[in-house]
Design an enzyme around this catalytic site. Sequence first.
Site, mmCIF file in Angstrom:
data_model
loop_
_atom_site.group_PDB
_atom_site.id
_atom_site.type_symbol
_atom_site.label_atom_id
_atom_site.label_comp_id
_atom_site.label_asym_id
_atom_site.label_seq_id
_atom_site.Cartn_x
_atom_site.Cartn_y
_atom_site.Cartn_z
ATOM 1 N N LYS A 186 0.874 -1.182 0.000
ATOM 2 C CA LYS A 186 0.000 0.000 0.000
ATOM 3 C C LYS A 186 0.909 1.229 0.000
ATOM 4 O O LYS A 186 1.446 1.626 1.032
ATOM 5 C CB LYS A 186 -0.886 -0.016 1.258
ATOM 6 C CG LYS A 186 -2.214 0.676 1.106
ATOM 7 C CD LYS A 186 -2.153 2.149 0.759
ATOM 8 C CE LYS A 186 -1.961 3.008 2.001
ATOM 9 N NZ LYS A 186 -1.843 4.455 1.654
ATOM 10 N N GLY A 238 6.252 4.643 8.743
ATOM 11 C CA GLY A 238 5.507 5.900 8.659
ATOM 12 C C GLY A 238 5.617 6.665 9.950
ATOM 13 O O GLY A 238 6.551 6.479 10.730
ATOM 14 N N THR A 242 0.742 7.400 13.445
ATOM 15 C CA THR A 242 0.020 6.377 12.671
ATOM 16 C C THR A 242 0.392 4.975 13.159
ATOM 17 O O THR A 242 -0.466 4.085 13.166
ATOM 18 C CB THR A 242 0.358 6.493 11.166
ATOM 19 O OG1 THR A 242 0.322 7.863 10.796
ATOM 20 C CG2 THR A 242 -0.615 5.728 10.311
ATOM 21 N N GLY A 243 1.648 4.780 13.556
ATOM 22 C CA GLY A 243 2.126 3.457 13.957
ATOM 23 C C GLY A 243 1.202 2.748 14.945
ATOM 24 O O GLY A 243 0.756 1.615 14.683
ATOM 25 N N GLU A 258 8.406 0.683 11.662
ATOM 26 C CA GLU A 258 9.557 1.587 11.561
ATOM 27 C C GLU A 258 8.983 2.990 11.546
ATOM 28 O O GLU A 258 8.353 3.395 10.570
ATOM 29 C CB GLU A 258 10.349 1.282 10.281
ATOM 30 C CG GLU A 258 11.795 1.724 10.392
ATOM 31 C CD GLU A 258 12.051 3.043 9.708
ATOM 32 O OE1 GLU A 258 11.921 4.076 10.404
ATOM 33 O OE2 GLU A 258 12.356 3.054 8.512
ATOM 34 N N CYS A 292 13.479 9.474 7.936
ATOM 35 C CA CYS A 292 13.161 9.083 9.312
ATOM 36 C C CYS A 292 14.363 9.256 10.223
ATOM 37 O O CYS A 292 14.222 9.576 11.386
ATOM 38 C CB CYS A 292 12.621 7.657 9.344
ATOM 39 S SG CYS A 292 13.672 6.489 8.493
ATOM 40 N N GLU A 392 9.332 15.522 15.807
ATOM 41 C CA GLU A 392 9.853 15.318 14.455
ATOM 42 C C GLU A 392 9.250 16.364 13.519
ATOM 43 O O GLU A 392 8.035 16.534 13.488
ATOM 44 C CB GLU A 392 9.477 13.909 13.986
ATOM 45 C CG GLU A 392 10.065 13.562 12.643
ATOM 46 C CD GLU A 392 9.760 12.124 12.229
ATOM 47 O OE1 GLU A 392 8.615 11.672 12.429
ATOM 48 O OE2 GLU A 392 10.670 11.471 11.702
HETATM 49 P P1 NDP Z 1 1.676 8.286 7.739
HETATM 50 O O1 NDP Z 1 2.286 7.577 8.865
HETATM 51 O O2 NDP Z 1 0.287 8.748 7.902
HETATM 52 O O3 NDP Z 1 1.747 7.387 6.413
HETATM 53 C C1 NDP Z 1 2.456 6.173 6.235
HETATM 54 C C2 NDP Z 1 1.616 5.154 5.472
HETATM 55 O O4 NDP Z 1 0.548 4.675 6.306
HETATM 56 C C3 NDP Z 1 0.928 5.727 4.247
HETATM 57 O O5 NDP Z 1 0.844 4.730 3.240
HETATM 58 C C4 NDP Z 1 -0.429 6.081 4.790
HETATM 59 O O6 NDP Z 1 -1.377 6.237 3.797
HETATM 60 C C5 NDP Z 1 -0.708 4.882 5.668
HETATM 61 N N1 NDP Z 1 -1.714 5.101 6.704
HETATM 62 C C6 NDP Z 1 -2.193 6.263 7.213
HETATM 63 N N2 NDP Z 1 -3.100 6.009 8.176
HETATM 64 C C7 NDP Z 1 -3.190 4.659 8.286
HETATM 65 C C8 NDP Z 1 -3.959 3.773 9.117
HETATM 66 N N3 NDP Z 1 -4.804 4.235 10.053
HETATM 67 N N4 NDP Z 1 -3.791 2.445 8.948
HETATM 68 C C9 NDP Z 1 -2.923 1.957 8.029
HETATM 69 N N5 NDP Z 1 -2.193 2.740 7.221
HETATM 70 C C10 NDP Z 1 -2.313 4.084 7.356
HETATM 71 O O7 NDP Z 1 2.568 9.480 7.331
HETATM 72 P P2 NDP Z 1 2.096 10.940 6.972
HETATM 73 O O8 NDP Z 1 2.139 11.058 5.540
HETATM 74 O O9 NDP Z 1 0.841 11.388 7.612
HETATM 75 O O10 NDP Z 1 3.255 11.730 7.672
HETATM 76 C C11 NDP Z 1 3.114 12.102 9.034
HETATM 77 C C12 NDP Z 1 4.425 12.181 9.704
HETATM 78 O O11 NDP Z 1 4.994 10.878 9.751
HETATM 79 C C13 NDP Z 1 5.451 12.994 8.984
HETATM 80 O O12 NDP Z 1 5.342 14.340 9.265
HETATM 81 C C14 NDP Z 1 6.681 12.407 9.550
HETATM 82 O O13 NDP Z 1 6.915 12.964 10.812
HETATM 83 C C15 NDP Z 1 6.363 10.959 9.720
HETATM 84 N N6 NDP Z 1 6.826 10.076 8.653
HETATM 85 C C16 NDP Z 1 7.842 9.230 8.945
HETATM 86 C C17 NDP Z 1 8.336 8.403 7.982
HETATM 87 C C18 NDP Z 1 9.441 7.475 8.241
HETATM 88 O O14 NDP Z 1 10.159 7.111 7.322
HETATM 89 N N7 NDP Z 1 9.622 6.999 9.454
HETATM 90 C C19 NDP Z 1 7.822 8.435 6.630
HETATM 91 C C20 NDP Z 1 6.693 9.299 6.439
HETATM 92 C C21 NDP Z 1 6.236 10.086 7.429
HETATM 93 P P3 NDP Z 1 -1.603 7.686 3.143
HETATM 94 O O15 NDP Z 1 -0.269 8.352 3.012
HETATM 95 O O16 NDP Z 1 -2.161 7.328 1.819
HETATM 96 O O17 NDP Z 1 -2.500 8.431 4.072
#
Ligand code: NDP
Length: 488
Positions: A186, A238, A242-243, A258, A292, A392
């Site tokens: 996804k 992510g 969200t984690g 992660e 990250c 972050e």
């Molecule tokens: P998210 O954690 O929301 O997105 C990561 C993935 O999870 C995306 O594919 C997202 O879909 C999906 N997702 C969102 N909500 C859910 C859920 N309830 N259940 C399952 N999957 C879900 O990242 P954001 O884009 O909102 O970024 C938010 C913050 O996260 C950033 O500002 C940053 O701080 C951090 N981040 C950290 C990353 C890392 O590498 N550790 C990478 C990206 C973000 P969709 O994007 O389509 O909503």
Amino acid sequence: MNHAAAAESLDLASLGGSLIDGGWRAAEERFPTLDPSTGAKLAEVALGRGPEVDAAVAAARAAFEGPWSQMGPGRRREALARLSELTAAAEKDLAQVEALDVGTPVGVARKLTVRAAAKSLSYYASWIDKLYGDVVPVATAQPILDFTLREPVGVVAAIVPWNTPLLFVGSKLGPALACGNTVVVKPSEIAPLSILRWSALCAGAGIPPGVVNVVPGDGETGRLLASHPGVDLVSFTGGSETGPRVAAAAAGKRIALELGGKSPALVFADADLDKAAMAVALGVFGLSGQACAASSRLLVEASVHDALLERIVEVARALAPGDPLDPATSLGPLASERQLRRVEGHVARARTDGARLVTGGERPGGELAGGWFFSPTVFDGVDPGAALAREEVFGPVLAVLSFRDEEEAVALANATSFGLAAGVFARDVSRVLGLARRLRAGTVWVNGYGQIPNQAPFGGVRGSGFGREGGREALETYTQVKNVLIEL
Ligand code: NDP
């Protein structure tokens, strides 16, 4: 910036469906994916919902129980090695897709995401015939032969973010497929195109239909996938907020998370300051801070504070954002308008919290004014309790704090809820070894920052998640152990 012509020549508008069981499937609803350099629409993509998630999981299950497990290790290794070659051969196009959809400069994308994905697929292909079990020396009077089998987990849901989509193809799909699992990916709604484009390579590599499925969509799509009863393992990268939601949706399943970080770089007075300045600056400004493990907190020994800051500011000013399609560009835009607003919010808050803005803090104008660009930004004198020292940002913003001695440095370094990575710049070997143990992080880099070799484990502790990607450790994530006991 002629992005429209580039998008047309890459035929991005054709990347509209979900890849399910080897075929492209349309959805009832679609969503636009935008070019962060211009705000223009690149393509309309299928919004995966229940029917798409159900079909993808069913296809992954059928492939897992059928052709993929019947192929045996030798043919699976050949297929994965071929997939690595095809990924490397498509480097130019895939990097351009990431430049358009994520905003990653093409030169950076070629090396950091596409080539890294190809290398990771090849690295894990070479593990396929080395996944041994053990013979267990059971201590009973009765003669017994006891041994373990290392088996795939089943159907893996790989939920990935937008910052480096193809990097996750390597780090998640590499070990997942090598261990004999099948996958439903996804991608993020913000940048789904590079994974969709890459997934078309699987058939040519001899990967059977259904082994790799891609369901684009939003957070709800991710939730549907994480909670699907047909999924055995959820591998998520992510945000830290969200984690836990993904973990709750995946209750009862195996899970690897992660998450984000607020990683400190500790610079001591005896360090090579030129090297430290370059490493910290590239660590926090690279990928426009959307990494990250970004070195977003600089902890510097007070006696070298001014000398180091001067060098970092020089690098920051030299790293001007530019057109990601230009091979000379090293910094692109932020990936979405939402991310730009988040970064601007953090910057405004840091100012009101009393931090001193040394450079940046604004959007560049001119040709870049229509995109979501942000200049490399440095705040000095950040209060350890302020949001900028703890939260972050996920943008090109460095928080600088000073320390007087090692104890204070360790206390500051460990004072956030995260624990993804840390950097130490020092020449004193016993100090370095002591710090490597005391810093709460999944990775400690010494006299450098940000290298993540395929062979080494990577992942977090505390609020940065659990589970490891990379190296032999990832094989633990994507396999389960079966014990076989034979009474002789
Ligand atoms: P998210 O954690 O929301 O997105 C990561 C993935 O999870 C995306 O594919 C997202 O879909 C999906 N997702 C969102 N909500 C859910 C859920 N309830 N259940 C399952 N999957 C879900 O990242 P954001 O884009 O909102 O970024 C938010 C913050 O996260 C950033 O500002 C940053 O701080 C951090 N981040 C950290 C990353 C890392 O590498 N550790 C990478 C990206 C973000 P969709 O994007 O389509 O909503």
